[in-house]
Every structure is written in C-alpha cells, then in structure tokens.
Design an enzyme around this catalytic site. Structure first.
Site, PDB file in Angstrom:
ATOM      1  N   LYS A 164       9.360   0.530  -1.097  1.00  0.00           N
ATOM      2  CA  LYS A 164       9.732  -0.809  -0.628  1.00  0.00           C
ATOM      3  C   LYS A 164      10.868  -0.713   0.378  1.00  0.00           C
ATOM      4  O   LYS A 164      10.839  -1.343   1.414  1.00  0.00           O
ATOM      5  CB  LYS A 164      10.152  -1.642  -1.841  1.00  0.00           C
ATOM      6  CG  LYS A 164       9.786  -3.069  -1.839  1.00  0.00           C
ATOM      7  CD  LYS A 164       8.425  -3.407  -2.353  1.00  0.00           C
ATOM      8  CE  LYS A 164       7.278  -2.708  -1.684  1.00  0.00           C
ATOM      9  NZ  LYS A 164       6.007  -2.961  -2.334  1.00  0.00           N
ATOM     10  N   ARG A 183      -3.998  -8.448   8.789  1.00  0.00           N
ATOM     11  CA  ARG A 183      -4.800  -7.243   8.994  1.00  0.00           C
ATOM     12  C   ARG A 183      -4.286  -6.398  10.154  1.00  0.00           C
ATOM     13  O   ARG A 183      -4.829  -5.314  10.427  1.00  0.00           O
ATOM     14  CB  ARG A 183      -6.252  -7.624   9.248  1.00  0.00           C
ATOM     15  CG  ARG A 183      -6.852  -8.511   8.185  1.00  0.00           C
ATOM     16  CD  ARG A 183      -8.273  -8.843   8.501  1.00  0.00           C
ATOM     17  NE  ARG A 183      -9.105  -7.685   8.327  1.00  0.00           N
ATOM     18  CZ  ARG A 183      -9.672  -7.327   7.189  1.00  0.00           C
ATOM     19  NH1 ARG A 183      -9.482  -8.047   6.122  1.00  0.00           N
ATOM     20  NH2 ARG A 183     -10.405  -6.249   7.120  1.00  0.00           N
ATOM     21  N   GLU A 225       9.700   0.931   3.786  1.00  0.00           N
ATOM     22  CA  GLU A 225       8.728   0.223   4.621  1.00  0.00           C
ATOM     23  C   GLU A 225       9.306  -1.007   5.310  1.00  0.00           C
ATOM     24  O   GLU A 225       8.839  -1.378   6.379  1.00  0.00           O
ATOM     25  CB  GLU A 225       7.451  -0.128   3.853  1.00  0.00           C
ATOM     26  CG  GLU A 225       7.575  -1.257   2.884  1.00  0.00           C
ATOM     27  CD  GLU A 225       6.246  -1.580   2.192  1.00  0.00           C
ATOM     28  OE1 GLU A 225       5.218  -1.619   2.864  1.00  0.00           O
ATOM     29  OE2 GLU A 225       6.274  -1.788   0.964  1.00  0.00           O
ATOM     30  N   TRP A 232      -4.666  -3.681  14.741  1.00  0.00           N
ATOM     31  CA  TRP A 232      -3.803  -2.654  14.175  1.00  0.00           C
ATOM     32  C   TRP A 232      -4.310  -1.353  14.792  1.00  0.00           C
ATOM     33  O   TRP A 232      -5.419  -0.907  14.494  1.00  0.00           O
ATOM     34  CB  TRP A 232      -3.914  -2.605  12.661  1.00  0.00           C
ATOM     35  CG  TRP A 232      -2.980  -1.640  12.023  1.00  0.00           C
ATOM     36  CD1 TRP A 232      -1.676  -1.852  11.691  1.00  0.00           C
ATOM     37  CD2 TRP A 232      -3.262  -0.298  11.632  1.00  0.00           C
ATOM     38  NE1 TRP A 232      -1.145  -0.724  11.124  1.00  0.00           N
ATOM     39  CE2 TRP A 232      -2.088   0.251  11.079  1.00  0.00           C
ATOM     40  CE3 TRP A 232      -4.397   0.522  11.709  1.00  0.00           C
ATOM     41  CZ2 TRP A 232      -2.015   1.554  10.596  1.00  0.00           C
ATOM     42  CZ3 TRP A 232      -4.329   1.819  11.236  1.00  0.00           C
ATOM     43  CH2 TRP A 232      -3.136   2.318  10.676  1.00  0.00           C
ATOM     44  N   HIS A 283      15.324  20.558  -9.530  1.00  0.00           N
ATOM     45  CA  HIS A 283      14.323  21.491  -9.011  1.00  0.00           C
ATOM     46  C   HIS A 283      14.200  21.395  -7.493  1.00  0.00           C
ATOM     47  O   HIS A 283      13.192  21.790  -6.927  1.00  0.00           O
ATOM     48  CB  HIS A 283      12.972  21.233  -9.688  1.00  0.00           C
ATOM     49  CG  HIS A 283      13.027  21.415 -11.170  1.00  0.00           C
ATOM     50  ND1 HIS A 283      13.094  22.664 -11.756  1.00  0.00           N
ATOM     51  CD2 HIS A 283      13.084  20.516 -12.180  1.00  0.00           C
ATOM     52  CE1 HIS A 283      13.167  22.513 -13.068  1.00  0.00           C
ATOM     53  NE2 HIS A 283      13.178  21.226 -13.356  1.00  0.00           N
ATOM     54  N   CYS A 326      -7.403  -4.536  11.484  1.00  0.00           N
ATOM     55  CA  CYS A 326      -7.750  -5.485  12.534  1.00  0.00           C
ATOM     56  C   CYS A 326      -8.508  -6.657  11.918  1.00  0.00           C
ATOM     57  O   CYS A 326      -9.195  -6.512  10.914  1.00  0.00           O
ATOM     58  CB  CYS A 326      -8.624  -4.911  13.641  1.00  0.00           C
ATOM     59  SG  CYS A 326      -7.972  -3.424  14.391  1.00  0.00           S
ATOM     60  N   LYS A 370      -1.382  -5.518   6.321  1.00  0.00           N
ATOM     61  CA  LYS A 370      -1.497  -5.897   4.917  1.00  0.00           C
ATOM     62  C   LYS A 370      -2.773  -5.351   4.291  1.00  0.00           C
ATOM     63  O   LYS A 370      -2.816  -5.071   3.103  1.00  0.00           O
ATOM     64  CB  LYS A 370      -1.474  -7.425   4.844  1.00  0.00           C
ATOM     65  CG  LYS A 370      -1.481  -7.985   3.440  1.00  0.00           C
ATOM     66  CD  LYS A 370      -0.121  -7.870   2.814  1.00  0.00           C
ATOM     67  CE  LYS A 370      -0.088  -8.350   1.379  1.00  0.00           C
ATOM     68  NZ  LYS A 370       0.974  -7.668   0.625  1.00  0.00           N
ATOM     69  N   ASN A 375     -13.327  -3.832  14.216  1.00  0.00           N
ATOM     70  CA  ASN A 375     -12.373  -3.450  13.172  1.00  0.00           C
ATOM     71  C   ASN A 375     -12.889  -2.159  12.562  1.00  0.00           C
ATOM     72  O   ASN A 375     -14.031  -2.125  12.105  1.00  0.00           O
ATOM     73  CB  ASN A 375     -12.309  -4.571  12.122  1.00  0.00           C
ATOM     74  CG  ASN A 375     -11.605  -4.136  10.845  1.00  0.00           C
ATOM     75  OD1 ASN A 375     -10.778  -3.222  10.870  1.00  0.00           O
ATOM     76  ND2 ASN A 375     -11.928  -4.778   9.743  1.00  0.00           N
ATOM     77  N   GLY A 376     -12.067  -1.101  12.572  1.00  0.00           N
ATOM     78  CA  GLY A 376     -12.502   0.151  11.969  1.00  0.00           C
ATOM     79  C   GLY A 376     -12.324   1.320  12.924  1.00  0.00           C
ATOM     80  O   GLY A 376     -11.520   1.258  13.853  1.00  0.00           O
ATOM     81  N   GLU A 390       8.275   3.269  -6.277  1.00  0.00           N
ATOM     82  CA  GLU A 390       8.053   1.944  -5.676  1.00  0.00           C
ATOM     83  C   GLU A 390       9.338   1.449  -4.987  1.00  0.00           C
ATOM     84  O   GLU A 390       9.279   0.858  -3.910  1.00  0.00           O
ATOM     85  CB  GLU A 390       7.577   0.963  -6.759  1.00  0.00           C
ATOM     86  CG  GLU A 390       7.513  -0.494  -6.365  1.00  0.00           C
ATOM     87  CD  GLU A 390       6.520  -0.827  -5.250  1.00  0.00           C
ATOM     88  OE1 GLU A 390       5.819   0.093  -4.777  1.00  0.00           O
ATOM     89  OE2 GLU A 390       6.483  -1.981  -4.826  1.00  0.00           O
TER      90      GLU A 390
HETATM   91  C1  F6R Z   1       3.378  -1.581   0.051  1.00  0.00           C
HETATM   92  C2  F6R Z   1       2.021  -2.074   0.115  1.00  0.00           C
HETATM   93  C3  F6R Z   1       0.927  -1.094   0.261  1.00  0.00           C
HETATM   94  C4  F6R Z   1      -0.325  -1.560  -0.495  1.00  0.00           C
HETATM   95  C5  F6R Z   1      -1.492  -0.613  -0.200  1.00  0.00           C
HETATM   96  C6  F6R Z   1      -2.734  -0.986  -0.980  1.00  0.00           C
HETATM   97  O1  F6R Z   1       4.291  -2.607  -0.136  1.00  0.00           O
HETATM   98  O2  F6R Z   1       1.791  -3.254   0.069  1.00  0.00           O
HETATM   99  O3  F6R Z   1       1.311   0.174  -0.141  1.00  0.00           O
HETATM  100  O4  F6R Z   1      -0.045  -1.601  -1.853  1.00  0.00           O
HETATM  101  O5  F6R Z   1      -1.781  -0.630   1.170  1.00  0.00           O
HETATM  102  O6  F6R Z   1      -3.205  -2.245  -0.618  1.00  0.00           O
HETATM  103  P1  F6R Z   1      -4.183  -3.036  -1.560  1.00  0.00           P
HETATM  104  O7  F6R Z   1      -3.450  -3.368  -2.805  1.00  0.00           O
HETATM  105  O8  F6R Z   1      -4.567  -4.258  -0.771  1.00  0.00           O
HETATM  106  O9  F6R Z   1      -5.353  -2.140  -1.834  1.00  0.00           O
END
Ligand code: F6R
Length: 608
Positions: A484, A27, A487, A74, A503, A2, A603, A98-99, A480
């Site tokens: 990607k 956020r 998500e 969020w 396995h 948030c 984010k 926020n939290g 990764e």
């Molecule tokens: C995936 C992604 C997340 C962040 C994770 C950590 O594409 O962006 O998995 O990598 O939330 O975020 P930071 O790097 O801001 O600590």
C-alpha cells in the site's frame, strides 16, 4: 487493461463515449481517445494523460457523428503519448484494443515487408493494418474481421469501425471482457456493464473466440469460422450512478472510512448476526470431504488469500496451497479432484487469476470465486460465487475490498472448521460473536487513530525506504502495508516475516530506514518484540502498531506507538489494516502524489 466502448447510435455519440470512458478509467488512465464517423469521414481526438485532457480538446474541437468508438489506455507497447493513444487509424479502419497481441512483432515485420508504414509503437496497429490489407484484397467487412481474428494471437478485446460502413461496429474477444448493450434503436459495446449502465442494463457478454457485429437493433455473434453462436442476454445490476467522493478528498479515504459499513454488509451475508452462526449460502463445496484447498490471486487479493491460508489451516485443519496467480498458472502443480480451488479478485477480471481458475477447472476441481464484481468473468466461470459486497471500489489501491475479502474468508474458514469437525457449536458462536463486533470496532479505531497517523505520516514522508514486519497473520499484513505504501506514496517499502529479519534484511537497518512492526498481543508477540530489540540495538527507528496489552507489555523506545483496542485474534488482520491503510494514505497526501490513480497502475489488470 484499457477500457473500450462503442456506440451505434441515432444521436451524436462523442459525449456519451466520453461518459462511458469515465466509468472505465479504472482500467487505465495514461491517455484516451474518441473516433466517430460522419458522412463517410472518420475523425478522432486523442490526448495524453487523464480523461479531462481529452474532454478539453473535444470541447474546443467537437466531433459530430452517430457512430463511434473510444478508448482509455494503460500502456503495454509504446510510451503513453498522443501518437500511441487509440483509436488507431489505417486507411478507413479505426481500432480500439484492450490486451496484448502477442505475435505483433512477427505480423509487423510481415506487413512492413508488404509495404505497410507503421506510425505508432503499439501492438494494436497491426490489427488496423491487417484489416486494411484484407479490405484491399476485396474482402467484405465481416470476412476481413474474421481473417484478422484468425491471424492475431494473444489476449484482446477489439472494437472496429470502418469508414465505409455507417451502420455497424465489429468486435472480437479473446481474454479481456467485452459486453454488448442492447438499447432502444441503439446498440453498444463496452469493457463492462458499468460503462454501459447509463444507456442500457440489457447486456450480452461475449466469450473467448466470439466475433460480433452490431447494428442499430441487433447483434450477430459468431465464432472465428463465421458459424453463428448463441449468447444469452441478461439484465445487469450495474448502477448508472457515478460514485462520488462525498465529503472526502479522495476515493481511497472514502473507501477506508466505508469499511465498517461494507464489512457489516459482507458479514450479514455469511453469518447470522442474531443467532451467531454461519449461514448456509447454498454453495455446493463440501468442505468436509476436501483433502486440500488451492488459493490463487494477485496483489492485495493474494495477500488476503495468504491470511485465509492461516485461518483454513488453523481453524479447519485444511491444507492450503497458495500462490500468486502469475506463477500458479504456469507451475503445473499436481491437482486432484478432492481439492477445491478459490480465486480472490475485486474486479473479477484479473487475467492471471482467471487463467489459474481455468487451469483448475480443467483439472476438475470445484471452483469458488471470492469477488466484488458479481457479473465479472471470474464470478461467472466459478461453481460457487462468494460476493464480498464491498460496493464499487474506485481508488486504485485496494482497501475496503481487502477487508471484505478477509471477512468472507474468515466466515468460510469457520464454516469449513465446523464442517470438518474442528469447530464445535460453542466455538462457532464465540467466533461469530467476535466477527459481529467488527464493524463497531473498525469504526471506533478509524476515528481514534486518525490524528496520530496524520502526524506520523508527515514524518514518514521524509524517508526513502521503509521496512514492515509481522508474524502469523500479521506477516501478510506487513506485506500489504508495504504494498500500500509503495504503490501510492512511491516510497520504497518491503514487508518481511519478522523472523526472517536476521536472515538478510537486518543489514539494511539504520536511522534512515523506519521499521514498522505489526504486533498485536497474540501468541507471537514476545518473539516479535525480540525482533524489535534487534532493530533497536542497531539504531533502527521503530513504528510499533500494537494493541493495549502489547503497549503495556513492551518497554522499547519507539519513533511512534499506535495503540489499538485489544481484539480477538480472528479480528486482528481487519482491525490492523486500518493503521497501515491510513499511514499509506496520509503519507501519499503529504507527498502530493495522485492517490486515487497512482502512476503506472490500473484498477483492473486484464493482461498478464
Ligand atoms: C493493490 C491492488 C492490487 C490488486 C490486484 C488484483 O492495492 O489493488 O494489487 O489487488 O491487481 O486485483 P483484483 O482483486 O481485481 O484481481
């Protein structure tokens, strides 16, 4: 998560509050709201969904007033609808939060027994009820605020407005970030300096356990007993310009194509591109004396750390203990002061990563932070800050931050190898020379593979499940790739170490489950090809991401083979990031998902 913001202004604030929310949308973006005070009356506008819904409502029903607070959400407690959207109002108290208030259900039961009627499913509403109750008991605003902060438990940044106080906003921080902005005759509160950057660059960051009261000219900061505390202000470097997409359809696409440029910024900070040596950046982590390194991070940043582990162990013979931060912080692992701890975070605010950092700091370890946001909490609490210099990353799915994190980790691993006597001057030169080629190679690869990936993505978007495989540093890259893809396209994807296939996961292989194999022609290549053969023998469809030597050496039939140029081993994770990022991006575009703001995500994850 948030984003929260507040303004004690001399001019109407609603428009500026929404402006600040736009900078905070990273956020959270499942609902938003604004409340202002005018002639002793509080009013609010709230809307489910993205900010433009709130803007539309505000254009039809504007809000007057020079004092106000706002929120972009969020959801943690309660579905994302208008009722649960902040600000929350109870009897002349307005709250944005926020939290997470961890003891909210205990407080709600207590308040309900005293007659409070709850109208939302949020944890935040208890804050508004507590404050209203303390005011009813006759406490002044400050006393009510302190009493409330002493009752709530959890992680929170709170901003409060009272209908009978036209001159002040009240704030509390424990966990998520909160900053005060000092303007000219106006004062501000916001989740970060970027939100406040159009108004002021003079910022005071609150620390955990701070309560603040701001008026038009000044801020009073105290601890929860009401004892004044001093917090230095600083001039923020945050840019007032909202980053735009340029001629790209999405921020994610723009950020993928920016990688050559930002990686060159990152590299030029850590390596001397003329002399082909590692630069001394002035940090005081003595790699030569370390017995080990602990690394922790979340999500994509964790996967960068996992690749870093391979590098530190191989090139510097430095043992690395690595875990996702949500586990690391609770594992109670034995730590000793002859280890250092590195934390990797794009935002620098991730709650679990920050908690892990504090755990290691308490144990007396030297702390390194590999961050993008240089003024973030993680950056500020570290002994040594290693900026990744990726520039603002707006797309929720991390792309350029990942490869810049890798560029920084590669440079640090070479530095550590040199300090520990495992890399000599000639090897250093060779490795740095390879790194120096990275921006040019990335740029050529992005353009080379784009049309093929776009076509392949159309095919991939028809599947429900995908498997990613890799060995060595290509294993974290497989994780990764899967992260990607899932998500942003919502296709179910899993990453595995190629050797783990037999396995368990091999049971899943059939023609409905494409297997994407990341296999540069390195020392693992033949073993990975054997794993591909196991897939082919069971009717699996293979998407083979390899290099020129790999393509020449493999005779397997594939659904598609993506051929990259041959590069040195240390460059592979960055170069091979491009096809997995582009594959996820174009697949998501074909599926019509919200690429930059995928559902349920944010984010910056400031709750655990
Ligand atoms: C995936 C992604 C997340 C962040 C994770 C950590 O594409 O962006 O998995 O990598 O939330 O975020 P930071 O790097 O801001 O600590």
């Amino acid at each position: 998560m948030c984003g929260i913001v507040g303004i004690v202004g001399t001019q109407p604030v609603a428009g500026r509050l929404v402006d600040a929310l736009k900078r905070l949308e990273y956020r959270g973006y499942d609902s938003a709201g604004v409340a202002t005070l005018e002639n002793g009356l509080m009013d609010r506008r709230r809307a489910e969904g993205k900010l433009f819904n709130l803007e539309k409502i505000l254009s039809e029903q504007p809000l007057p007033g020079t004092l106000g607070i706002a929120h972009t959400r969020w959801a943690t407690h309660g579905v994302p609808n208008e009722t649960n959207a902040h600000p929350h109002f109870v009897e002349g108290v307005a709250v944005v939060h926020n939290g997470i208030i961890e003891n909210f259900s205990e407080l709600r039961d207590e308040l309900t027994a005293e007659g409070a009627v709850f109208t939302t499913q949020t944890d935040t509403e208890v804050v508004a009820h507590l404050l209203a109750g303390f005011r009813r008991e006759g406490m002044d605003h400050k006393a009510a605020m302190l009493a409330m902060l002493n009752r709530v438990r959890g992680a929170y940044a709170l901003v409060v407005m009272f209908a009978d106080d036209a001159d002040h906003l009240y704030a509390g921080r424990f966990g998520p970030p909160l900053a005060i902005g000092h303007g000219r005759g106006e004062m501000f509160l916001g989740s970060d300096a970027i939100a406040l950057s159009p108004f002021t660059n003079k910022i005071t960051y609150l620390v955990d356990g701070d309560c603040a009261i701001i008026n038009h000219r000044s801020a009073e900061i105290m601890d929860y007993t009401g004892r004044p505390v001093k917090r230095a202000s600083q001039i923020s470097q945050a840019s007032a310009f909202l980053v735009d997409k340029g001629n790209h359809r999405h921020f994610m696409e723009k950020e993928i194509y920016e990688q050559p440029e930002v990686i060159s910024h990152a590299l030029s900070h850590y390596v001397d591109l003329g002399a082909h040596t590692i630069k001394q950046t002035g940090h005081d982590i003595d790699f030569a004396k370390l017995r080990g390194l602990a690394i922790s991070a979340c999500g994509t940043a964790y996967l960068a750390g996992l690749i870093g582990k391979y590098w530190f162990e191989r090139y510097a013979r430095l043992p690395v203990e690595i875990d996702v931060a949500s586990e690391f912080r609770y594992r109670e692992m034995p730590l000793s002061t002859d280890q250092a701890a590195f934390f990797i975070s794009q935002s620098g605010e991730t709650a679990d990563t920050l908690a892990s950092l504090r755990y290691c700091k308490e144990a007396g370890l030297k702390i390194g932070a590999i961050v993008n946001v240089r003024e973030s909490t993680i950056a500020r609490e570290a002994d040594a800050m290693f900026p990744i210099l990726a520039g603002p990353e707006i797309g929720v799915a991390s792309t350029k931050a990942f490869t810049c994190q890798l560029a920084v980790l590669a440079s640090l691993a070479i530095e550590a190898g040199k300090a520990r006597g495992h890399i000599d001057a000639a090897q250093e030169k060779t490795m740095v020379r390879h790194l120096a080629e990275l921006p040019r190679i990335m740029s050529a690869v992005a353009n080379l593979i784009q049309p093929q990936i776009e076509n392949l993505s159309r095919e991939l978007s028809k599947f429900k499940d995908v498997l990613y495989l890799g060995r060595g540093t290509s294993f974290p890259l497989a994780l990764e790739g899967a992260l990607k893809l899932k998500e942003i396209s919502y296709i179910h994807a899993e990453g595995y170490a190629a050797g783990e296939l037999k396995h368990g996961p091999i049971a899943l292989i059939d023609e409905n489950m494409p297997v994407i194999v990341i296999a540069p022609h390195d020392r693992f290549f033949e073993k990975t090809v054997s794993n591909m053969q196991e897939v082919a023998a069971r009717g699996g469809r293979i998407i083979f991401i390899t290099d020129e030597n790999g393509a020449a050496a493999s005779k397997l039939e594939t659904m598609a083979t993506i051929i990259l140029p041959n590069v040195d081993e240390i460059l592979s994770p960055m170069v091979f990031s491009l096809p997995i990022q582009l594959l996820a991006y174009h697949t998501a575009v074909f599926m019509g998902t919200d690429v930059d703001q995928p559902r349920n995500l944010a984010k910056s994850v400031t709750v655990e």
